[in-house]
Design a protein around this motif. Structure first.
Motif, PDB file in Angstrom:
ATOM      1  N   PRO A  31       0.829  -1.212   0.000  1.00  0.00           N
ATOM      2  CA  PRO A  31       0.000   0.000   0.000  1.00  0.00           C
ATOM      3  C   PRO A  31       0.857   1.253   0.000  1.00  0.00           C
ATOM      4  CG  PRO A  31       0.136  -0.879   2.205  1.00  0.00           C
ATOM      5  CD  PRO A  31       0.838  -1.877   1.305  1.00  0.00           C
ATOM      6  N   SER A  32       0.266   2.372  -0.361  1.00  0.00           N
ATOM      7  CA  SER A  32       0.863   3.677  -0.104  1.00  0.00           C
ATOM      8  C   SER A  32       0.425   4.130   1.278  1.00  0.00           C
ATOM      9  CB  SER A  32       0.399   4.697  -1.153  1.00  0.00           C
ATOM     10  OG  SER A  32       0.965   4.405  -2.395  1.00  0.00           O
ATOM     11  N   LEU A  33       1.288   4.894   1.934  1.00  0.00           N
ATOM     12  CA  LEU A  33       1.033   5.321   3.313  1.00  0.00           C
ATOM     13  C   LEU A  33       1.079   6.841   3.406  1.00  0.00           C
ATOM     14  CD1 LEU A  33       3.285   2.694   5.106  1.00  0.00           C
ATOM     15  CD2 LEU A  33       0.801   2.613   4.826  1.00  0.00           C
ATOM     16  N   PHE A  34       0.229   7.376   4.277  1.00  0.00           N
ATOM     17  CA  PHE A  34       0.064   8.822   4.366  1.00  0.00           C
ATOM     18  C   PHE A  34      -0.032   9.264   5.829  1.00  0.00           C
ATOM     19  CE2 PHE A  34      -1.088   9.131  -0.076  1.00  0.00           C
ATOM     20  CZ  PHE A  34      -1.670   7.906  -0.348  1.00  0.00           C
ATOM     21  N   TRP A  35       0.376  10.501   6.052  1.00  0.00           N
ATOM     22  CA  TRP A  35       0.031  11.209   7.277  1.00  0.00           C
ATOM     23  C   TRP A  35      -0.727  12.474   6.870  1.00  0.00           C
ATOM     24  CZ3 TRP A  35      -0.162   9.886  12.197  1.00  0.00           C
ATOM     25  CH2 TRP A  35       0.617   8.818  12.649  1.00  0.00           C
ATOM     26  N   TYR A  36      -1.912  12.629   7.472  1.00  0.00           N
ATOM     27  CA  TYR A  36      -2.698  13.836   7.298  1.00  0.00           C
ATOM     28  C   TYR A  36      -2.717  14.602   8.622  1.00  0.00           C
ATOM     29  CZ  TYR A  36      -4.785  12.368   2.834  1.00  0.00           C
ATOM     30  OH  TYR A  36      -4.998  12.019   1.519  1.00  0.00           O
ATOM     31  N   VAL A  37      -2.875  15.933   8.521  1.00  0.00           N
ATOM     32  CA  VAL A  37      -2.990  16.761   9.706  1.00  0.00           C
ATOM     33  C   VAL A  37      -4.295  17.565   9.629  1.00  0.00           C
ATOM     34  CG1 VAL A  37      -1.596  18.608   8.655  1.00  0.00           C
ATOM     35  CG2 VAL A  37      -1.873  18.527  11.138  1.00  0.00           C
ATOM     36  N   GLN A  38      -4.957  17.684  10.773  1.00  0.00           N
ATOM     37  CA  GLN A  38      -6.199  18.456  10.843  1.00  0.00           C
ATOM     38  C   GLN A  38      -6.057  19.494  11.946  1.00  0.00           C
ATOM     39  OE1 GLN A  38      -9.803  16.390  12.111  1.00  0.00           O
ATOM     40  NE2 GLN A  38     -11.042  17.688  10.777  1.00  0.00           N
ATOM     41  N   TYR A  39      -6.033  20.759  11.560  1.00  0.00           N
ATOM     42  CA  TYR A  39      -6.015  21.844  12.525  1.00  0.00           C
ATOM     43  C   TYR A  39      -7.440  22.119  13.003  1.00  0.00           C
ATOM     44  CZ  TYR A  39      -1.303  22.354  10.791  1.00  0.00           C
ATOM     45  OH  TYR A  39       0.003  22.102  10.436  1.00  0.00           O
ATOM     46  N   PRO A  40      -7.605  22.678  14.165  1.00  0.00           N
ATOM     47  CA  PRO A  40      -8.948  22.852  14.735  1.00  0.00           C
ATOM     48  C   PRO A  40      -9.927  23.518  13.788  1.00  0.00           C
ATOM     49  CG  PRO A  40      -7.279  23.384  16.362  1.00  0.00           C
ATOM     50  CD  PRO A  40      -6.542  23.156  15.075  1.00  0.00           C
ATOM     51  N   GLY A  41     -11.066  22.884  13.597  1.00  0.00           N
ATOM     52  CA  GLY A  41     -12.137  23.453  12.776  1.00  0.00           C
ATOM     53  C   GLY A  41     -11.911  23.395  11.285  1.00  0.00           C
ATOM     54  N   GLU A  42     -10.877  22.686  10.845  1.00  0.00           N
ATOM     55  CA  GLU A  42     -10.556  22.645   9.418  1.00  0.00           C
ATOM     56  C   GLU A  42     -10.641  21.228   8.863  1.00  0.00           C
ATOM     57  OE1 GLU A  42      -7.311  26.311   9.720  1.00  0.00           O
ATOM     58  OE2 GLU A  42      -6.824  24.485   8.622  1.00  0.00           O
ATOM     59  N   GLY A  43     -10.494  21.135   7.544  1.00  0.00           N
ATOM     60  CA  GLY A  43     -10.419  19.836   6.905  1.00  0.00           C
ATOM     61  C   GLY A  43      -9.032  19.236   7.059  1.00  0.00           C
ATOM     62  N   LEU A  44      -8.833  18.058   6.462  1.00  0.00           N
ATOM     63  CA  LEU A  44      -7.541  17.387   6.554  1.00  0.00           C
ATOM     64  C   LEU A  44      -6.616  17.879   5.449  1.00  0.00           C
ATOM     65  CD1 LEU A  44      -9.473  15.416   8.129  1.00  0.00           C
ATOM     66  CD2 LEU A  44      -7.910  13.598   7.405  1.00  0.00           C
ATOM     67  N   GLN A  45      -5.336  17.990   5.790  1.00  0.00           N
ATOM     68  CA  GLN A  45      -4.312  18.348   4.801  1.00  0.00           C
ATOM     69  C   GLN A  45      -3.294  17.217   4.745  1.00  0.00           C
ATOM     70  OE1 GLN A  45      -2.439  22.108   5.719  1.00  0.00           O
ATOM     71  NE2 GLN A  45      -4.321  22.934   6.600  1.00  0.00           N
ATOM     72  N   LEU A  46      -2.878  16.881   3.543  1.00  0.00           N
ATOM     73  CA  LEU A  46      -1.836  15.877   3.406  1.00  0.00           C
ATOM     74  C   LEU A  46      -0.529  16.446   3.944  1.00  0.00           C
ATOM     75  CD1 LEU A  46      -0.978  13.101   2.328  1.00  0.00           C
ATOM     76  CD2 LEU A  46      -0.386  14.238   0.189  1.00  0.00           C
ATOM     77  N   LEU A  47       0.080  15.738   4.881  1.00  0.00           N
ATOM     78  CA  LEU A  47       1.337  16.191   5.474  1.00  0.00           C
ATOM     79  C   LEU A  47       2.532  15.568   4.748  1.00  0.00           C
ATOM     80  CD1 LEU A  47       2.794  17.731   7.734  1.00  0.00           C
ATOM     81  CD2 LEU A  47       2.498  15.717   9.195  1.00  0.00           C
ATOM     82  N   LEU A  48       2.485  14.250   4.562  1.00  0.00           N
ATOM     83  CA  LEU A  48       3.538  13.564   3.834  1.00  0.00           C
ATOM     84  C   LEU A  48       3.044  12.196   3.403  1.00  0.00           C
ATOM     85  CD1 LEU A  48       4.774  11.329   6.023  1.00  0.00           C
ATOM     86  CD2 LEU A  48       5.835  13.380   6.960  1.00  0.00           C
ATOM     87  N   LYS A  49       3.788  11.581   2.496  1.00  0.00           N
ATOM     88  CA  LYS A  49       3.381  10.271   2.003  1.00  0.00           C
ATOM     89  C   LYS A  49       4.614   9.467   1.591  1.00  0.00           C
ATOM     90  CE  LYS A  49       2.758  11.765  -2.791  1.00  0.00           C
ATOM     91  NZ  LYS A  49       1.796  11.921  -3.915  1.00  0.00           N
TER      92      LYS A  49
END
Lengths: 112, 112
Positions: A31-49
């Motif tokens: 599989p491909s692997l990801f880390w997403y980050v979610q700041y308060p009240g916001e959607g998810l952003q791709l951090l790295l993969k």
């Protein structure tokens, strides 16, 4: 089936501390692997993969290495800042028509 | 700029009313997704669509409906049959053969 397990939070650190958030996965194939980050009240952003074994993803001082032998993708940062306070999600995908599979998220709070 | 927009950011509805959440993308992505996020929880998949005029139920589709008449748009209707609709709703998209998903800013729905 495919699954992701990440360390439960919340995690509380002081500014400039070292951060590790553990993530392990169960999946057939590569599989491909990801880390997403979610700041308060916001959607998810791709951090790295990372898309293949031994790949290292990095962004904004965060790093994670795709370890096939331990089925892990741990997130690390050498010196956290208050602005890194957020929820972090580990995820995997087999690509194509496969859906993303998310971990439950780890809340990080960094105190000044 | 390419991206995903969701509107409105905050939505209030009375019990027994249907409400539609908007999601638009200009990334030319084939696949689109709706997730629900409850406080302190991870993401749960409601519906997804891999191509225009086709969509599949996710893990918690009961009480929700979707349509995919245009590639750019994937509206979600929260019906009165959804017993506990108060939540944060996230829309995402990905390319047909891609791995990562791109997320919108979210809509926070509150039932009064």
């Amino acid at each position: 089936g495919n699954s992701v397990t990440q360390m439960e939070g919340p995690v509380t650190l002081s500014e400039e501390a070292f951060l590790t958030i553990n993530c392990t996965y169960t999946a057939t194939g590569y599989p491909s692997l990801f880390w997403y980050v979610q700041y308060p009240g916001e959607g998810l952003q791709l951090l790295l993969k990372a898309t293949k074994a031994d790949d290292k993803g990095s962004n904004k001082g965060f790093e994670a290495t795709y370890r096939k032998e331990t089925t892990s993708f741990h997130l690390e940062k050498g010196s956290v800042q208050v602005s890194d306070s957020a929820v972090y999600f580990c995820a995997l995908s087999k690509g194509g028509s496969e859906k993303l599979v998310f971990g439950k998220g780890t809340k990080l709070t960094v105190n000044p | 700029d390419g991206g995903i927009t969701q509107s409105p950011k905050y939505l209030f509805r009375k019990e027994g009313q249907n409400v539609t959440l908007s999601c638009e993308q200009n990334l030319n992505h084939d696949a689109m997704y709706w997730y629900r996020q409850d406080p302190g929880q991870g993401l749960r998949l409601i519906y997804y669509s891999q191509i225009v005029n086709d969509f599949q139920k996710g893990d918690i589709a009961e009480g929700y409906s979707v349509s995919r008449e245009k590639k750019e748009s994937f509206p979600l209707t929260v019906t009165s049959a959804q017993k506990n609709p108060t939540a944060f709703y996230l829309c995402a998209s990905s390319s047909a053969s891609g791995y990562e998903q791109f997320f919108g800013p979210g809509t926070r729905l509150t039932v009064l």
